[in-house]
Scaffold this active site. Sequence first.
Site, PDB file in Angstrom:
ATOM      1  N   GLY A   9       0.944  -1.190   0.029  1.00 40.04           N
ATOM      2  CA  GLY A   9      -0.069   0.104   0.117  1.00 40.04           C
ATOM      3  C   GLY A   9       1.139   1.048  -0.067  1.00 40.04           C
ATOM      4  O   GLY A   9       2.010   1.209  -0.456  1.00 40.04           O
ATOM      5  N   CYS A  10       0.372   2.267   0.576  1.00 39.07           N
ATOM      6  CA  CYS A  10       1.193   3.454   0.571  1.00 39.07           C
ATOM      7  C   CYS A  10       2.791   3.197   1.209  1.00 39.07           C
ATOM      8  O   CYS A  10       2.465   2.845   2.206  1.00 39.07           O
ATOM      9  CB  CYS A  10       0.172   4.560   1.488  1.00 39.07           C
ATOM     10  SG  CYS A  10       1.192   6.283   1.489  1.00 39.07           S
TER      11      CYS A  10
END
Length: 157
Positions: A9-10
């Site tokens: 993810g981020c």
Amino acid sequence: MKEIVLAGGCFWGVEEYISRIQGIVKTKVGYANGTKENPSYEEVCSGVTRHAEACYIKYDESIISLEELLNKFWSIIDPTVLNKQGNDRGTQYRTGIFYLDEKDLNLIIKSKSQEKKNYRKPIVTEVEPLKCFYEAEEYHQKYLKKNPGGYCHIHLD
């Protein structure tokens, strides 16, 4: 020293979480396994380049094993969701384990098989050799250290 690239993810939260683990020597965030050379953040976010936001990790295997590192990684992602982690959506937020050393593959596959037992849905985390990694812009490096109140989909406490 060993190296691995993890996408969860981020990349801000992944880097911050990983950097707190004993035995981690170096981290940097960037764009992995896409189709365009040296893409910008904006290009990656558009989805056209097919890169994953990822964290390059150099670690001391006498302090932390790859198996232990992967166990920690599994604990911060939902490996059953494609192109999404937390509130972030898009192909750049897919999960992946990108290896630099072919000798790590069997251990990675074993770790993924173990993790499957914790879910009813299939695990969609990619396991691939690292084809390319382009370091992200400087303002993304150590982002949550520079911006302690910044957005993070991972619970760091």
